[in-house]
Write an enzyme that holds these catalytic residues in place. Structure first.
Site, PDB file in Angstrom:
ATOM      1  CG  HIS A   9       8.399 -51.008  11.510  1.00 34.86           C
ATOM      2  ND1 HIS A   9       7.524 -51.997  11.872  1.00 34.86           N
ATOM      3  CD2 HIS A   9       9.642 -51.532  11.645  1.00 34.86           C
ATOM      4  CE1 HIS A   9       8.215 -53.073  12.229  1.00 34.86           C
ATOM      5  NE2 HIS A   9       9.500 -52.820  12.094  1.00 34.86           N
ATOM      6  NE  ARG A  10       8.370 -55.385   9.925  1.00 30.96           N
ATOM      7  CZ  ARG A  10       7.732 -56.396  10.502  1.00 30.96           C
ATOM      8  NH1 ARG A  10       6.785 -57.035   9.847  1.00 30.96           N
ATOM      9  NH2 ARG A  10       8.042 -56.782  11.721  1.00 30.96           N
ATOM     10  CD  GLU A  36      13.064 -51.715  10.012  1.00 30.92           C
ATOM     11  OE1 GLU A  36      13.604 -52.663  10.600  1.00 30.92           O
ATOM     12  OE2 GLU A  36      11.941 -51.841   9.428  1.00 30.92           O
ATOM     13  CG  ASP A  38      12.916 -56.083   8.081  1.00 30.90           C
ATOM     14  OD1 ASP A  38      13.499 -55.959   9.160  1.00 30.90           O
ATOM     15  OD2 ASP A  38      11.740 -55.704   7.891  1.00 30.90           O
ATOM     16  CG  HIS A  51       9.803 -58.879   9.025  1.00 29.53           C
ATOM     17  ND1 HIS A  51       9.304 -59.972   9.711  1.00 29.53           N
ATOM     18  CD2 HIS A  51      10.475 -58.149   9.930  1.00 29.53           C
ATOM     19  CE1 HIS A  51       9.649 -59.889  10.979  1.00 29.53           C
ATOM     20  NE2 HIS A  51      10.363 -58.787  11.152  1.00 29.53           N
ATOM     21  CD  GLU A 103      15.948 -55.980  11.543  1.00 26.50           C
ATOM     22  OE1 GLU A 103      14.864 -55.369  11.553  1.00 26.50           O
ATOM     23  OE2 GLU A 103      16.136 -57.069  12.111  1.00 26.50           O
ATOM     24  CE  LYS A 105      13.964 -59.068  10.720  1.00 22.83           C
ATOM     25  NZ  LYS A 105      13.834 -58.805  12.173  1.00 22.83           N
ATOM     26  CG  ASP A 223       3.842 -50.829  12.307  1.00 30.91           C
ATOM     27  OD1 ASP A 223       5.014 -51.048  11.943  1.00 30.91           O
ATOM     28  OD2 ASP A 223       3.199 -51.608  13.052  1.00 30.91           O
TER      29      ASP A 223
HETATM   30  O1  G3P Z   1      14.296 -52.275  13.174  1.00 30.08           O
HETATM   31  C1  G3P Z   1      13.299 -52.289  14.118  1.00 30.08           C
HETATM   32  C2  G3P Z   1      12.386 -53.483  14.004  1.00 30.08           C
HETATM   33  O2  G3P Z   1      11.996 -53.594  12.670  1.00 30.08           O
HETATM   34  C3  G3P Z   1      13.019 -54.772  14.451  1.00 30.08           C
HETATM   35  O3  G3P Z   1      12.121 -55.830  14.548  1.00 30.08           O
HETATM   36  O4  G3P Z   1      10.912 -57.821  13.753  1.00 30.08           O
HETATM   37  O5  G3P Z   1      10.125 -55.576  13.086  1.00 30.08           O
HETATM   38  O6  G3P Z   1      12.231 -56.503  12.137  1.00 30.08           O
HETATM   39  P1  G3P Z   1      11.308 -56.456  13.324  1.00 30.08           P
HETATM   40 CA    CA Z   2      12.962 -54.709  10.868  1.00 30.31          CA
END
Ligand code: G3P
Ligand code: CA
Length: 228
Positions: A9-10, A36, A38, A51, A103, A105, A223
């Protein structure tokens, strides 16, 4: 039990500041299947990987990301030491070693994302299977679908799996990405029966990771991808 794909994640947010090249490198060291990130469009038109809509939480800068040019953003430090990367820099560093989940965003990110993705597919050997393009914003996903119907699209939701599935049908989506709090054994089965992958987020504790595995999700975004 089916083994879900591991998605950082990120990058690997639990280890190094989110959405930085260093965090992405860390995720790859941890042998992820995917990463992943953003994206937002900045004032000079490039896509940057970040993000929040504002710089305040993560950097020494202030104000909206979309109001700054790339050269301004490049002077700013994330977590006191890292740079804000462009989407292109992220693709170059990943270099097809794992899947990239982009993503969308920020606003108006669909077209430029398609441009970058197409450029890497035409010149650097990337294929449509190397990407998942996800968003909470249906409009951005519809724009990608109109530009290139072959790209893998995913609907993010923290509200309703049923609504996500309804919309998924209209853009021939690849996956739904429900928040972990929405996921049940039944709705995973239902989504998969309808032909969609189920990729859940953000799952960090080992007990919940285990529960998601027993539900048969296709991938988990964490994460701490080392826990998956
Ligand atoms: O893509 C999953 C998740 O990252 C979505 O929420 O706020 O972490 O971008 P957020
Ligand atoms: Ca995200």
């Amino acid at each position: 039990m089916k083994k879900p794909l591991k998605i950082g994640h990120r990058g690997a947010k639990g280890h190094i500041a989110e959405n930085t090249l260093e965090s992405i490198e860390k995720a790859m060291e941890l042998n992820v299947d995917g990463i992943e990130v953003d994206v937002h469009k900045c004032a000079s038109g490039e896509l940057v990987v970040f993000h929040d809509f504002t710089l305040d939480r993560m950097t020494n800068g202030m104000g909206e990301v979309s109001k700054h040019t790339l050269s301004e953003l490049k002077k700013i430090k994330v977590d006191g030491q890292y740079a804000i990367p462009t989407l292109e820099e992220v693709l170059n560093i990943i270099d097809r070693k794992c899947i990239l989940n982009i993503e969308l965003k920020g606003k108006d990110t669909a077209l430029e994302t398609c441009n970058v993705v197409t450029h890497f597919m035409n010149t650097k050997g990337w294929t449509a299977e190397d990407f998942i393009i996800s968003s909470f914003q249906h409009h951005e996903l519809e724009t990608v679908f109109k530009i290139n119907a072959n790209l893998r699209l995913a609907i993010l939701t923290k509200a309703s799996v049923t609504d996500a599935l309804e919309f998924a049908n209209t853009i021939n989506a690849y996956a739904i990405h429900p928040n972990v709090a929405l996921v049940t054994r039944e709705n995973v089965k239902r989504a998969q029966k309808e032909g969609y992958k189920v990729i859940t987020w953000t799952v960090n504790d080992v007990q919940t990771i285990q529960r998601m595995k027993t539900y048969g999700v296709d991938a988990i975004i964490s994460d701490n991808p080392d826990r998956l």
